[in-house]
Design a protein around this motif. Structure first.
Motif, PDB file in Angstrom:
ATOM      1  N   ASP A 169       9.512  15.752  -8.121  1.00  0.00           N
ATOM      2  CA  ASP A 169      10.036  15.286  -6.841  1.00  0.00           C
ATOM      3  C   ASP A 169      11.149  16.177  -6.310  1.00  0.00           C
ATOM      4  OD1 ASP A 169       8.361  12.956  -6.691  1.00  0.00           O
ATOM      5  OD2 ASP A 169       9.617  12.084  -8.268  1.00  0.00           O
ATOM      6  N   LEU A 170      12.060  16.553  -7.203  1.00  0.00           N
ATOM      7  CA  LEU A 170      13.199  17.382  -6.822  1.00  0.00           C
ATOM      8  C   LEU A 170      13.317  18.563  -7.771  1.00  0.00           C
ATOM      9  CD1 LEU A 170      15.896  14.557  -6.392  1.00  0.00           C
ATOM     10  CD2 LEU A 170      14.548  15.631  -4.578  1.00  0.00           C
ATOM     11  N   VAL A 171      13.895  19.649  -7.287  1.00  0.00           N
ATOM     12  CA  VAL A 171      14.196  20.796  -8.135  1.00  0.00           C
ATOM     13  C   VAL A 171      15.669  21.112  -7.952  1.00  0.00           C
ATOM     14  CG1 VAL A 171      13.738  23.227  -8.608  1.00  0.00           C
ATOM     15  CG2 VAL A 171      11.861  21.726  -7.929  1.00  0.00           C
ATOM     16  N   ALA A 172      16.380  21.202  -9.065  1.00  0.00           N
ATOM     17  CA  ALA A 172      17.803  21.539  -9.041  1.00  0.00           C
ATOM     18  C   ALA A 172      17.972  22.953  -9.578  1.00  0.00           C
ATOM     19  CB  ALA A 172      18.592  20.558  -9.902  1.00  0.00           C
ATOM     20  N   GLY A 229       0.790  -1.216   0.000  1.00  0.00           N
ATOM     21  CA  GLY A 229       0.000   0.000   0.000  1.00  0.00           C
ATOM     22  C   GLY A 229       0.825   1.268   0.000  1.00  0.00           C
ATOM     23  N   GLY A 230       0.123   2.359   0.261  1.00  0.00           N
ATOM     24  CA  GLY A 230       0.686   3.693   0.136  1.00  0.00           C
ATOM     25  C   GLY A 230       1.843   4.004   1.058  1.00  0.00           C
ATOM     26  N   VAL A 231       1.805   3.547   2.323  1.00  0.00           N
ATOM     27  CA  VAL A 231       2.869   3.884   3.269  1.00  0.00           C
ATOM     28  C   VAL A 231       4.196   3.312   2.792  1.00  0.00           C
ATOM     29  CG1 VAL A 231       3.706   3.597   5.632  1.00  0.00           C
ATOM     30  CG2 VAL A 231       1.293   4.080   5.212  1.00  0.00           C
ATOM     31  N   TYR A 232       4.204   2.048   2.400  1.00  0.00           N
ATOM     32  CA  TYR A 232       5.428   1.410   1.923  1.00  0.00           C
ATOM     33  C   TYR A 232       5.958   2.121   0.681  1.00  0.00           C
ATOM     34  CZ  TYR A 232       8.372  -2.002  -0.455  1.00  0.00           C
ATOM     35  OH  TYR A 232       9.399  -2.611  -1.121  1.00  0.00           O
ATOM     36  N   GLN A 233       5.092   2.365  -0.288  1.00  0.00           N
ATOM     37  CA  GLN A 233       5.526   3.026  -1.526  1.00  0.00           C
ATOM     38  C   GLN A 233       6.036   4.433  -1.243  1.00  0.00           C
ATOM     39  OE1 GLN A 233       6.071   1.736  -4.416  1.00  0.00           O
ATOM     40  NE2 GLN A 233       5.157  -0.229  -3.956  1.00  0.00           N
ATOM     41  N   ARG A 234       5.365   5.149  -0.349  1.00  0.00           N
ATOM     42  CA  ARG A 234       5.785   6.512  -0.013  1.00  0.00           C
ATOM     43  C   ARG A 234       7.149   6.488   0.677  1.00  0.00           C
ATOM     44  NH1 ARG A 234       1.224   8.107   1.103  1.00  0.00           N
ATOM     45  NH2 ARG A 234       1.072   7.395   3.243  1.00  0.00           N
ATOM     46  N   ASN A 235       7.343   5.567   1.635  1.00  0.00           N
ATOM     47  CA  ASN A 235       8.649   5.448   2.301  1.00  0.00           C
ATOM     48  C   ASN A 235       9.745   5.121   1.301  1.00  0.00           C
ATOM     49  OD1 ASN A 235       7.680   5.983   4.858  1.00  0.00           O
ATOM     50  ND2 ASN A 235       7.529   3.832   5.452  1.00  0.00           N
ATOM     51  N   LYS A 236       9.472   4.170   0.427  1.00  0.00           N
ATOM     52  CA  LYS A 236      10.450   3.769  -0.588  1.00  0.00           C
ATOM     53  C   LYS A 236      10.759   4.948  -1.507  1.00  0.00           C
ATOM     54  CE  LYS A 236       9.561   0.900  -4.145  1.00  0.00           C
ATOM     55  NZ  LYS A 236       9.303  -0.318  -4.912  1.00  0.00           N
ATOM     56  N   GLY A 237       9.720   5.647  -1.933  1.00  0.00           N
ATOM     57  CA  GLY A 237       9.904   6.788  -2.822  1.00  0.00           C
ATOM     58  C   GLY A 237      10.697   7.907  -2.180  1.00  0.00           C
ATOM     59  N   THR A 238      10.384   8.201  -0.915  1.00  0.00           N
ATOM     60  CA  THR A 238      11.092   9.262  -0.198  1.00  0.00           C
ATOM     61  C   THR A 238      12.570   8.915  -0.048  1.00  0.00           C
ATOM     62  OG1 THR A 238       9.100   9.891   1.005  1.00  0.00           O
ATOM     63  CG2 THR A 238      11.198  10.547   1.982  1.00  0.00           C
ATOM     64  N   ARG A 239      12.858   7.668   0.276  1.00  0.00           N
ATOM     65  CA  ARG A 239      14.250   7.249   0.430  1.00  0.00           C
ATOM     66  C   ARG A 239      14.989   7.303  -0.916  1.00  0.00           C
ATOM     67  NH1 ARG A 239      15.401   4.578   5.272  1.00  0.00           N
ATOM     68  NH2 ARG A 239      13.610   4.499   6.657  1.00  0.00           N
ATOM     69  N   PHE A 240      14.311   6.913  -1.997  1.00  0.00           N
ATOM     70  CA  PHE A 240      14.945   6.962  -3.313  1.00  0.00           C
ATOM     71  C   PHE A 240      15.173   8.410  -3.741  1.00  0.00           C
ATOM     72  CE2 PHE A 240      14.969   6.686  -7.992  1.00  0.00           C
ATOM     73  CZ  PHE A 240      16.067   5.863  -8.132  1.00  0.00           C
ATOM     74  N   GLU A 241      14.244   9.300  -3.421  1.00  0.00           N
ATOM     75  CA  GLU A 241      14.433  10.724  -3.714  1.00  0.00           C
ATOM     76  C   GLU A 241      15.657  11.252  -2.972  1.00  0.00           C
ATOM     77  OE1 GLU A 241      10.778  12.757  -2.770  1.00  0.00           O
ATOM     78  OE2 GLU A 241       9.654  11.487  -4.167  1.00  0.00           O
TER      79      GLU A 241
END
Length: 147
Positions: A121-124, A68-80
């Motif tokens: 996700d990110l701005v450079a 679900g969403g919590v796992y995907q969000r945690n994974k996404g945040t860590r990858f970001e």
């Protein structure tokens, strides 16, 4: 600390330290040695990156949120976080960008832009001061194919 109360930077930097920067690889003595050294460095970096991505997967699942969403969000945040650290340290991008931050943090400094989810996700910030680069991060599974 990220929005989930986790200190991603420390964990990712510790694992990421295993990756050998290209400019830290010793010069080979012969062309044959160059091919062997280059191949060894690439293989070592590929293994370190695989371990890093596996660690992100494992860390994202802490607390039993394996779906679900919590796992995907945690994974996404860590990858970001990993992506941001990469852009801040890899020689090509380190010189190209003066700052890399989450879109949420960037939007706080630019009130004319929505702080809501825009898909960025990110701005450079471009080092030459001419503008910004929008970055979208995707962490697909090892067997996923991107078309």
């Amino acid at each position: 600390m990220n929005n989930n109360g986790l200190d991603d930077n420390v964990e990712l930097q510790e694992i990421g330290a295993q990756i050998t920067p290209v400019d830290n690889i010793a010069m080979p003595s012969t062309p044959a040695q160059a091919v062997e050294d280059d191949s060894s460095a690439i293989e070592a970096n590929a293994r370190a990156l695989d371990e890093l991505l596996d660690a992100i997967e494992a860390a994202a699942s802490v607390g039993g949120a394996l779906h679900g969403g919590v796992y995907q969000r945690n994974k996404g945040t860590r990858f970001e976080t990993l992506t941001r650290i990469y852009f801040q340290n890899e020689p090509t991008y380190k010189d190209l960008f003066s700052k890399v931050e989450t879109y949420t943090d960037w939007a706080k400094e630019h009130p004319n832009f929505s702080a809501g989810d825009t898909g960025i996700d990110l701005v450079a910030t471009l080092a030459d001061g001419t503008g910004y680069a929008a970055i979208q991060c995707k962490f697909y599974g090892k067997k996923a194919k991107v078309a």
